[in-house]
Design a protein around this motif. Structure first.
Motif, PDB file in Angstrom:
ATOM      1  N   CYS A 227       0.858  -1.197   0.000  1.00 32.94           N
ATOM      2  CA  CYS A 227       0.000   0.000   0.000  1.00 32.94           C
ATOM      3  C   CYS A 227       0.890   1.241   0.000  1.00 32.94           C
ATOM      4  CB  CYS A 227      -0.905  -0.020   1.223  1.00 32.94           C
ATOM      5  SG  CYS A 227      -2.130   1.297   1.257  1.00 32.94           S
ATOM      6  N   ALA A 228       0.919   1.956  -1.117  1.00 29.22           N
ATOM      7  CA  ALA A 228       1.815   3.105  -1.255  1.00 29.22           C
ATOM      8  C   ALA A 228       1.510   4.204  -0.249  1.00 29.22           C
ATOM      9  CB  ALA A 228       1.721   3.657  -2.678  1.00 29.22           C
ATOM     10  N   SER A 229       0.254   4.306   0.212  1.00 30.10           N
ATOM     11  CA  SER A 229      -0.105   5.364   1.153  1.00 30.10           C
ATOM     12  C   SER A 229       0.562   5.163   2.514  1.00 30.10           C
ATOM     13  CB  SER A 229      -1.620   5.409   1.337  1.00 30.10           C
ATOM     14  OG  SER A 229      -2.105   4.206   1.888  1.00 30.10           O
ATOM     15  N   GLN A 230       1.080   3.964   2.784  1.00 32.50           N
ATOM     16  CA  GLN A 230       1.757   3.701   4.046  1.00 32.50           C
ATOM     17  C   GLN A 230       3.236   4.090   4.003  1.00 32.50           C
ATOM     18  OE1 GLN A 230       1.092  -0.394   5.191  1.00 32.50           O
ATOM     19  NE2 GLN A 230      -1.118  -0.238   4.954  1.00 32.50           N
ATOM     20  N   GLY A 231       3.712   4.561   2.875  1.00 29.78           N
ATOM     21  CA  GLY A 231       5.102   4.960   2.749  1.00 29.78           C
ATOM     22  C   GLY A 231       5.931   3.907   2.037  1.00 29.78           C
ATOM     23  N   ALA A 232       7.234   4.008   2.193  1.00 31.41           N
ATOM     24  CA  ALA A 232       8.147   3.087   1.515  1.00 31.41           C
ATOM     25  C   ALA A 232       8.109   1.714   2.164  1.00 31.41           C
ATOM     26  CB  ALA A 232       9.566   3.645   1.543  1.00 31.41           C
ATOM     27  N   THR A 233       8.372   0.692   1.367  1.00 34.75           N
ATOM     28  CA  THR A 233       8.479  -0.674   1.882  1.00 34.75           C
ATOM     29  C   THR A 233       9.948  -1.081   1.913  1.00 34.75           C
ATOM     30  OG1 THR A 233       7.668  -2.943   1.644  1.00 34.75           O
ATOM     31  CG2 THR A 233       8.242  -1.784  -0.378  1.00 34.75           C
ATOM     32  N   THR A 234      10.289  -1.971   2.825  1.00 37.69           N
ATOM     33  CA  THR A 234      11.668  -2.436   2.957  1.00 37.69           C
ATOM     34  C   THR A 234      11.786  -3.844   2.397  1.00 37.69           C
ATOM     35  OG1 THR A 234      12.055  -1.084   4.935  1.00 37.69           O
ATOM     36  CG2 THR A 234      13.551  -2.931   4.556  1.00 37.69           C
ATOM     37  N   LEU A 235      12.647  -4.001   1.398  1.00 41.49           N
ATOM     38  CA  LEU A 235      12.920  -5.311   0.816  1.00 41.49           C
ATOM     39  C   LEU A 235      14.082  -5.945   1.577  1.00 41.49           C
ATOM     40  CD1 LEU A 235      12.708  -4.430  -2.994  1.00 41.49           C
ATOM     41  CD2 LEU A 235      10.876  -5.182  -1.466  1.00 41.49           C
ATOM     42  N   SER A 236      13.925  -7.235   1.932  1.00 35.67           N
ATOM     43  CA  SER A 236      14.955  -7.940   2.692  1.00 35.67           C
ATOM     44  C   SER A 236      15.280  -9.258   2.011  1.00 35.67           C
ATOM     45  CB  SER A 236      14.481  -8.218   4.122  1.00 35.67           C
ATOM     46  OG  SER A 236      14.060  -7.040   4.764  1.00 35.67           O
ATOM     47  N   THR A 237      16.530  -9.651   2.093  1.00 32.28           N
ATOM     48  CA  THR A 237      16.941 -10.954   1.577  1.00 32.28           C
ATOM     49  C   THR A 237      17.810 -11.650   2.621  1.00 32.28           C
ATOM     50  OG1 THR A 237      17.886 -12.098  -0.331  1.00 32.28           O
ATOM     51  CG2 THR A 237      19.030 -10.110   0.450  1.00 32.28           C
ATOM     52  N   ILE A 238      18.322 -12.822   2.283  1.00 30.68           N
ATOM     53  CA  ILE A 238      19.152 -13.562   3.229  1.00 30.68           C
ATOM     54  C   ILE A 238      20.446 -12.811   3.503  1.00 30.68           C
ATOM     55  CG2 ILE A 238      18.168 -15.789   2.579  1.00 30.68           C
ATOM     56  CD1 ILE A 238      20.631 -16.258   0.844  1.00 30.68           C
ATOM     57  N   ASN A 239      21.037 -13.074   4.674  1.00 31.86           N
ATOM     58  CA  ASN A 239      22.296 -12.400   4.969  1.00 31.86           C
ATOM     59  C   ASN A 239      23.457 -13.079   4.242  1.00 31.86           C
ATOM     60  OD1 ASN A 239      22.841 -14.696   6.547  1.00 31.86           O
ATOM     61  ND2 ASN A 239      22.011 -13.739   8.383  1.00 31.86           N
ATOM     62  N   GLY A 240      24.533 -12.341   4.101  1.00 32.31           N
ATOM     63  CA  GLY A 240      25.704 -12.837   3.394  1.00 32.31           C
ATOM     64  C   GLY A 240      26.871 -11.905   3.607  1.00 32.31           C
ATOM     65  N   ASN A 241      27.975 -12.171   2.903  1.00 25.93           N
ATOM     66  CA  ASN A 241      29.155 -11.318   3.036  1.00 25.93           C
ATOM     67  C   ASN A 241      28.941  -9.957   2.379  1.00 25.93           C
ATOM     68  OD1 ASN A 241      30.343 -13.446   4.320  1.00 25.93           O
ATOM     69  ND2 ASN A 241      31.542 -14.122   2.555  1.00 25.93           N
ATOM     70  N   SER A 242      28.201  -9.920   1.266  1.00 19.30           N
ATOM     71  CA  SER A 242      27.907  -8.662   0.579  1.00 19.30           C
ATOM     72  C   SER A 242      26.669  -8.852  -0.279  1.00 19.30           C
ATOM     73  CB  SER A 242      29.098  -8.206  -0.280  1.00 19.30           C
ATOM     74  OG  SER A 242      29.367  -9.151  -1.302  1.00 19.30           O
ATOM     75  N   HIS A 243      26.066  -7.709  -0.693  1.00 15.87           N
ATOM     76  CA  HIS A 243      24.830  -7.729  -1.475  1.00 15.87           C
ATOM     77  C   HIS A 243      24.912  -6.673  -2.575  1.00 15.87           C
ATOM     78  CE1 HIS A 243      23.821  -9.255   2.541  1.00 15.87           C
ATOM     79  NE2 HIS A 243      22.814  -9.905   1.996  1.00 15.87           N
ATOM     80  N   GLN A 244      24.184  -6.916  -3.673  1.00 17.28           N
ATOM     81  CA  GLN A 244      24.004  -5.909  -4.716  1.00 17.28           C
ATOM     82  C   GLN A 244      22.563  -6.016  -5.219  1.00 17.28           C
ATOM     83  OE1 GLN A 244      25.957  -3.240  -6.112  1.00 17.28           O
ATOM     84  NE2 GLN A 244      23.824  -2.862  -6.699  1.00 17.28           N
ATOM     85  N   TRP A 245      21.839  -4.871  -5.119  1.00 20.60           N
ATOM     86  CA  TRP A 245      20.439  -4.827  -5.527  1.00 20.60           C
ATOM     87  C   TRP A 245      20.310  -4.270  -6.946  1.00 20.60           C
ATOM     88  CZ3 TRP A 245      16.282  -6.629  -2.702  1.00 20.60           C
ATOM     89  CH2 TRP A 245      16.545  -7.001  -1.385  1.00 20.60           C
ATOM     90  N   PHE A 246      19.292  -4.756  -7.664  1.00 22.85           N
ATOM     91  CA  PHE A 246      19.005  -4.330  -9.030  1.00 22.85           C
ATOM     92  C   PHE A 246      17.525  -3.964  -9.143  1.00 22.85           C
ATOM     93  CE2 PHE A 246      22.459  -7.308  -8.993  1.00 22.85           C
ATOM     94  CZ  PHE A 246      23.375  -6.857  -9.937  1.00 22.85           C
ATOM     95  N   LYS A 247      17.217  -2.999 -10.014  1.00 25.14           N
ATOM     96  CA  LYS A 247      15.830  -2.659 -10.346  1.00 25.14           C
ATOM     97  C   LYS A 247      15.672  -2.742 -11.851  1.00 25.14           C
ATOM     98  CE  LYS A 247      12.171   0.824  -9.832  1.00 25.14           C
ATOM     99  NZ  LYS A 247      11.810   0.979 -11.241  1.00 25.14           N
ATOM    100  N   ASP A 248      14.731  -3.568 -12.271  1.00 26.18           N
ATOM    101  CA  ASP A 248      14.462  -3.781 -13.699  1.00 26.18           C
ATOM    102  C   ASP A 248      15.750  -4.110 -14.452  1.00 26.18           C
ATOM    103  OD1 ASP A 248      11.763  -3.233 -13.230  1.00 26.18           O
ATOM    104  OD2 ASP A 248      12.039  -1.085 -13.582  1.00 26.18           O
ATOM    105  N   GLY A 249      16.622  -4.890 -13.811  1.00 26.59           N
ATOM    106  CA  GLY A 249      17.841  -5.371 -14.455  1.00 26.59           C
ATOM    107  C   GLY A 249      19.047  -4.468 -14.314  1.00 26.59           C
ATOM    108  N   SER A 250      18.885  -3.249 -13.783  1.00 27.88           N
ATOM    109  CA  SER A 250      20.012  -2.322 -13.649  1.00 27.88           C
ATOM    110  C   SER A 250      20.445  -2.227 -12.190  1.00 27.88           C
ATOM    111  CB  SER A 250      19.621  -0.925 -14.164  1.00 27.88           C
ATOM    112  OG  SER A 250      19.282  -0.984 -15.536  1.00 27.88           O
ATOM    113  N   ALA A 251      21.756  -2.242 -11.961  1.00 24.39           N
ATOM    114  CA  ALA A 251      22.283  -2.155 -10.606  1.00 24.39           C
ATOM    115  C   ALA A 251      21.911  -0.819  -9.979  1.00 24.39           C
ATOM    116  CB  ALA A 251      23.794  -2.333 -10.617  1.00 24.39           C
ATOM    117  N   ILE A 252      21.524  -0.848  -8.712  1.00 26.04           N
ATOM    118  CA  ILE A 252      21.176   0.366  -7.972  1.00 26.04           C
ATOM    119  C   ILE A 252      22.424   0.832  -7.234  1.00 26.04           C
ATOM    120  CG2 ILE A 252      19.649   1.363  -6.233  1.00 26.04           C
ATOM    121  CD1 ILE A 252      17.718  -0.982  -6.774  1.00 26.04           C
ATOM    122  N   ALA A 253      22.876   2.032  -7.554  1.00 23.22           N
ATOM    123  CA  ALA A 253      24.100   2.556  -6.949  1.00 23.22           C
ATOM    124  C   ALA A 253      23.951   2.658  -5.439  1.00 23.22           C
ATOM    125  CB  ALA A 253      24.433   3.930  -7.536  1.00 23.22           C
TER     126      ALA A 253
END
Length: 459
Positions: A227-253
């Motif tokens: 629900c966008a009216s509640q503000g931003a949502t937090t995406l979480s994944t498993i823990n690890g040594n490092s992470h890199q997130w992508f949106k629509d195939g492009s790396a998020i700086a």
């Protein structure tokens, strides 16, 4: 000889003490003899041992008023400290005048359930992966996800970890706030309340052993769709040594943490470096908001006797409509269209009432049409007689034409400036220090053409 009494071992009015913020009263009964030996200042107290049954450093959990207990047998009530937790507590009774101490009660389990609701581990991610020869660390979330009441907020609590052996059975694995898993299986944690039943347990997490490229999952704190009216949502994944997130195939700086916060829909993915192997996860994040539009501009004019019909188009689920005139709700106006007949300011509010609760509003106004004067006047008489009270200029320069109007006094000071002229200068009464003061105007159109002149104000 001084008076003496003998106090019998207290008898418990309970088999185990499972206290909580909503219930924390327990009773013990004891005898003493002879009652006549009690001094009028005597007080009886209930002492609680430590979790092993030792009274080397007892805790006084109740003390009677002086002279309040004079009949044997007697019953006293007490409450557990909120740090209580163990299977072998005992209590004993002491008197002050004369001083005496009973023998100990039988051992009993006692826990104060300061936190007694489900909590989250692994950021509610239902899977975890470890590389061959490695391990995966499960942790209790603190403060947790959403309204999660993390038990880590209470330092007195301890925790046990379990691995499922069937849908209804499990085995104890280890104690602690974290668990390093090196065996595939489904794991969960419980707050250690011993033999007391409790709702303080975690979600299940299934751990697998794999090589590079294995698939994991992503959790959205507000759900998916969110629900966008509640503000931003937090995406979480498993823990690890490092992470890199992508949106629509492009790396998020800069998006290199275990979590990523966003308020935009889209396809999100993440690559997790687990050491000697990697894991990938993705989620098609959708919003459960709605879109809508209205078919009238913000500023409107109507002639005498005319009306304006405003209609809203929306894809909201089970929408509710409210219309306002000059900030007052219009009774009975509850459909997606409204026929306006009066000059003034209007507002329409659309609310989605099913699923995600969200609202959107539209503002528009209806004004009297500007008079179609042919020339720019150079004289006005703001005396309130309704004739020539304001400086009225041709329609090609008024509101809606993006024309700048600047009016200055005879000293060159700007007294009025706007790009939305309403044929309303002077809005305030002019203080006549001079007879028939003269003002100067500059009109600049959207294509940068200018007109200049003077305005004489007469009473």
């Amino acid at each position: 000889m001084g008076a003496q009494i003998v106090i019998g071992a207290p008898s418990l009015g309970f088999s185990q003490a499972c206290a909580s913020p909503s219930f924390n009263t327990y009773y013990v009964t004891f005898t003493f003899s002879p009652p006549a030996a009690l001094n009028i200042t005597n007080q009886f107290s209930v002492e609680l041992s430590d979790a092993t049954g030792s009274f080397s450093n007892p805790t006084t959990v109740f003390t009677s008023a002086a002279g309040a207990v004079i009949v044997s047998p007697a019953t006293l009530g007490f409450s557990l400290p909120n740090t209580t937790g163990g299977e072998a507590y005992k209590v004993r009774i002491k008197s002050t005048a004369p001083a005496a101490t009973s023998s100990n009660s039988v051992a009993f389990a006692a826990y104060y359930k300061i936190q007694d609701s489900p909590f989250s581990i692994n950021n509610l991610i239902s899977t975890g992966v470890y590389c061959s020869g490695g391990s995966y660390l499960l942790t209790i979330d603190n403060p947790g996800t959403g309204s999660n009441d993390s038990p880590l907020k209470y330092p007195s609590l301890t925790f046990n970890w379990f691995r499922e052996t069937s849908p209804t059975t499990s085995v104890f694995v280890a104690a602690g706030a974290t668990l390093a898993v090196n065996q595939p299986g489904t794991y969960f944690a419980k707050t250690n309340y011993g033999t007391c039943t409790s709702d303080s347990f975690s979600n299940r997490v299934t751990i697998t052993e794999s090589a590079s490229g294995t698939t994991s999952s992503i959790n959205s704190s507000l759900g998916n769709p969110y629900c966008a009216s509640q503000g931003a949502t937090t995406l979480s994944t498993i823990n690890g040594n490092s992470h890199q997130w992508f949106k629509d195939g492009s790396a998020i700086a800069g998006a290199t943490n275990q979590t990523y916060q966003t308020s935009e829909a889209g396809t999100y993915s993440v690559t997790v470096n687990l050491g000697i192997c990697t894991a990938n996860a993705s989620i098609d994040l959708q919003t459960s908001g709605f879109t809508s539009s209205i078919d009238v501009p913000e500023t409107n004019t109507i002639q005498l006797g005319e009306t304006l019909v405003a209609t809203i188009t929306t894809d909201a689920s089970n929408p509710e409509f409210k219309w306002y005139f000059n900030e007052t709700i219009i009774s009975g106006a509850t459909t997606n269209s409204y026929e306006a007949t009066q000059l003034g300011n209007y507002k329409a509010v659309i609310t989605q009432t099913s699923g995600c609760s969200a609202s959107e509003e539209f503002l528009f106004s209806i004004k009297e049409p500007f008079p179609d004067v042919a020339n720019i006047p150079n004289l006005i008489s703001p005396n309130g007689d309704g004739i020539n009270d304001t400086w009225m200029i041709p329609k090609q320069y008024v509101s809606g034409t993006d024309t700048q109007i600047v009016i200055m006094n005879s000293q060159g000071k700007v007294v009025f400036q706007t790009n939305d002229y309403q044929n309303n200068w002077p809005q305030d009464q002019i203080n006549f220090k001079d007879i028939n003061p003269v003002y100067y105007y500059i009109i600049t159109t959207s294509n940068q053409k200018t007109k200049k002149g003077s305005i004489t104000v007469v009473k």
